[in-house]
Write a protein that holds these residues in place. Sequence first.
Motif, PDB file in Angstrom:
ATOM      1  N   UNK A 168       0.851  -1.183   0.000  1.00 54.01           N
ATOM      2  CA  UNK A 168       0.000   0.000   0.000  1.00 54.01           C
ATOM      3  C   UNK A 168       0.889   1.236   0.000  1.00 54.01           C
ATOM      4  N   UNK A 169       0.662   2.174  -0.911  1.00 58.72           N
ATOM      5  CA  UNK A 169       1.418   3.435  -0.855  1.00 58.72           C
ATOM      6  C   UNK A 169       0.952   4.262   0.337  1.00 58.72           C
ATOM      7  N   UNK A 170       1.893   4.747   1.117  1.00 59.88           N
ATOM      8  CA  UNK A 170       1.579   5.535   2.313  1.00 59.88           C
ATOM      9  C   UNK A 170       2.338   6.860   2.250  1.00 59.88           C
ATOM     10  N   UNK A 171       1.679   7.990   2.499  1.00 60.94           N
ATOM     11  CA  UNK A 171       2.406   9.267   2.564  1.00 60.94           C
ATOM     12  C   UNK A 171       3.497   9.217   3.632  1.00 60.94           C
ATOM     13  N   UNK A 172       4.628   9.826   3.344  1.00 62.33           N
ATOM     14  CA  UNK A 172       5.731   9.830   4.302  1.00 62.33           C
ATOM     15  C   UNK A 172       5.288  10.345   5.669  1.00 62.33           C
ATOM     16  N   UNK A 173       4.421  11.349   5.653  1.00 60.59           N
ATOM     17  CA  UNK A 173       3.999  11.964   6.916  1.00 60.59           C
ATOM     18  C   UNK A 173       3.158  11.016   7.770  1.00 60.59           C
ATOM     19  N   UNK A 175       3.701   7.586   7.958  1.00 63.85           N
ATOM     20  CA  UNK A 175       4.374   6.300   8.168  1.00 63.85           C
ATOM     21  C   UNK A 175       4.323   5.850   9.628  1.00 63.85           C
ATOM     22  N   UNK A 176       4.673   6.737  10.526  1.00 64.61           N
ATOM     23  CA  UNK A 176       4.694   6.358  11.945  1.00 64.61           C
ATOM     24  C   UNK A 176       3.315   5.927  12.408  1.00 64.61           C
ATOM     25  N   UNK A 177       2.305   6.694  12.034  1.00 61.88           N
ATOM     26  CA  UNK A 177       0.932   6.351  12.430  1.00 61.88           C
ATOM     27  C   UNK A 177       0.514   5.008  11.837  1.00 61.88           C
ATOM     28  N   UNK A 178       0.889   4.752  10.588  1.00 64.86           N
ATOM     29  CA  UNK A 178       0.547   3.485   9.932  1.00 64.86           C
ATOM     30  C   UNK A 178       1.180   2.307  10.658  1.00 64.86           C
ATOM     31  N   UNK A 179       2.437   2.438  11.021  1.00 64.43           N
ATOM     32  CA  UNK A 179       3.122   1.354  11.741  1.00 64.43           C
ATOM     33  C   UNK A 179       2.464   1.128  13.093  1.00 64.43           C
ATOM     34  N   UNK A 180       2.148   2.201  13.796  1.00 62.83           N
ATOM     35  CA  UNK A 180       1.527   2.077  15.113  1.00 62.83           C
ATOM     36  C   UNK A 180       0.171   1.382  15.030  1.00 62.83           C
ATOM     37  N   UNK A 181      -0.630   1.768  14.035  1.00 61.39           N
ATOM     38  CA  UNK A 181      -1.971   1.189  13.906  1.00 61.39           C
ATOM     39  C   UNK A 181      -1.901  -0.284  13.542  1.00 61.39           C
ATOM     40  N   UNK A 182      -1.135  -0.617  12.512  1.00 63.17           N
ATOM     41  CA  UNK A 182      -1.131  -1.996  12.031  1.00 63.17           C
ATOM     42  C   UNK A 182      -0.443  -2.947  12.999  1.00 63.17           C
ATOM     43  N   UNK A 183       0.498  -2.435  13.798  1.00 63.35           N
ATOM     44  CA  UNK A 183       1.172  -3.299  14.766  1.00 63.35           C
ATOM     45  C   UNK A 183       0.226  -3.791  15.850  1.00 63.35           C
TER      46      UNK A 183
END
Length: 265
Positions: A168-173, A175-183
């Motif tokens: 999935x393409x994720x905006x750089x801004x 990234x941290x939130x995406x990692x936190x959510x999916x983890x």
Amino acid sequence: MLSEELKNLSGEEVRQLIREGKWRDATAGVASGFVQANILILPRKYVSDFMLFCIRNPKPCALIEVLDPGVTSPVNSCRNSDIRFDIPKYRVFENGRMVAEETDIANYWREDYVSFLMGCSYTFENALINSGISIRHIEEGKKVPLYSTNIACNSVSGIDVNMVVSMRPIPYKDLTKTIQITSKYPSMHGAPIHIGNPAEIGIEDINTPFLGDPVTIRENEVPVFWACGGTVYNYVEKLKCSLAITHAPSHMYILDVKDDDFREY
């Protein structure tokens, strides 16, 4: 594009549409908030090896439920269901080679079949969307792109396979939130296994997926990769058993349990 009606249906309501032949498309974004599962159906003689494969490789193949031989309705995740009819599209394999795509598997069913239900990254997509992170394959009405990688899974009984990943393409801004959510969804593949250069994990062309469709990656975005239950396609190819059945790519088994049931707080 999905209608709001399909997004707001329950898992059971979508399964009913599938059983009636009214919905045969990919399931990303459908029945928002309900868990979607990868499946693999194998003859009983192969069950212990695949169970061990899942235990050794929980990132791509985290078990949700395993049905007893011959049983067609999950006990814990969706009682009012029949796994032979309630998936939009199936793939049938003979000796490791796909021989058919079917809309039900009644004609293939045997009493020694054991069904495995495994976590799917579609489950955490709803949490990403609710946090303001768009999902490109849903936006573009496509199937999520899957890639076979050079990441080796832990082998079982001499079966060596490489992991399949979703992207999935994720905006750089974000990234941290995406990692936190999916983890917080370890049973649904959890945090990404790779971010950035696809070549580092053996992907030669990001625009040519192993399965699914290519999606747009914008200038301010980075490709993010998650372990994927599509790894079962590589497993089945190497297993070469007389008959095996999976869901077709992106055509998942929608359950009655909710995303939040698998979220760790």
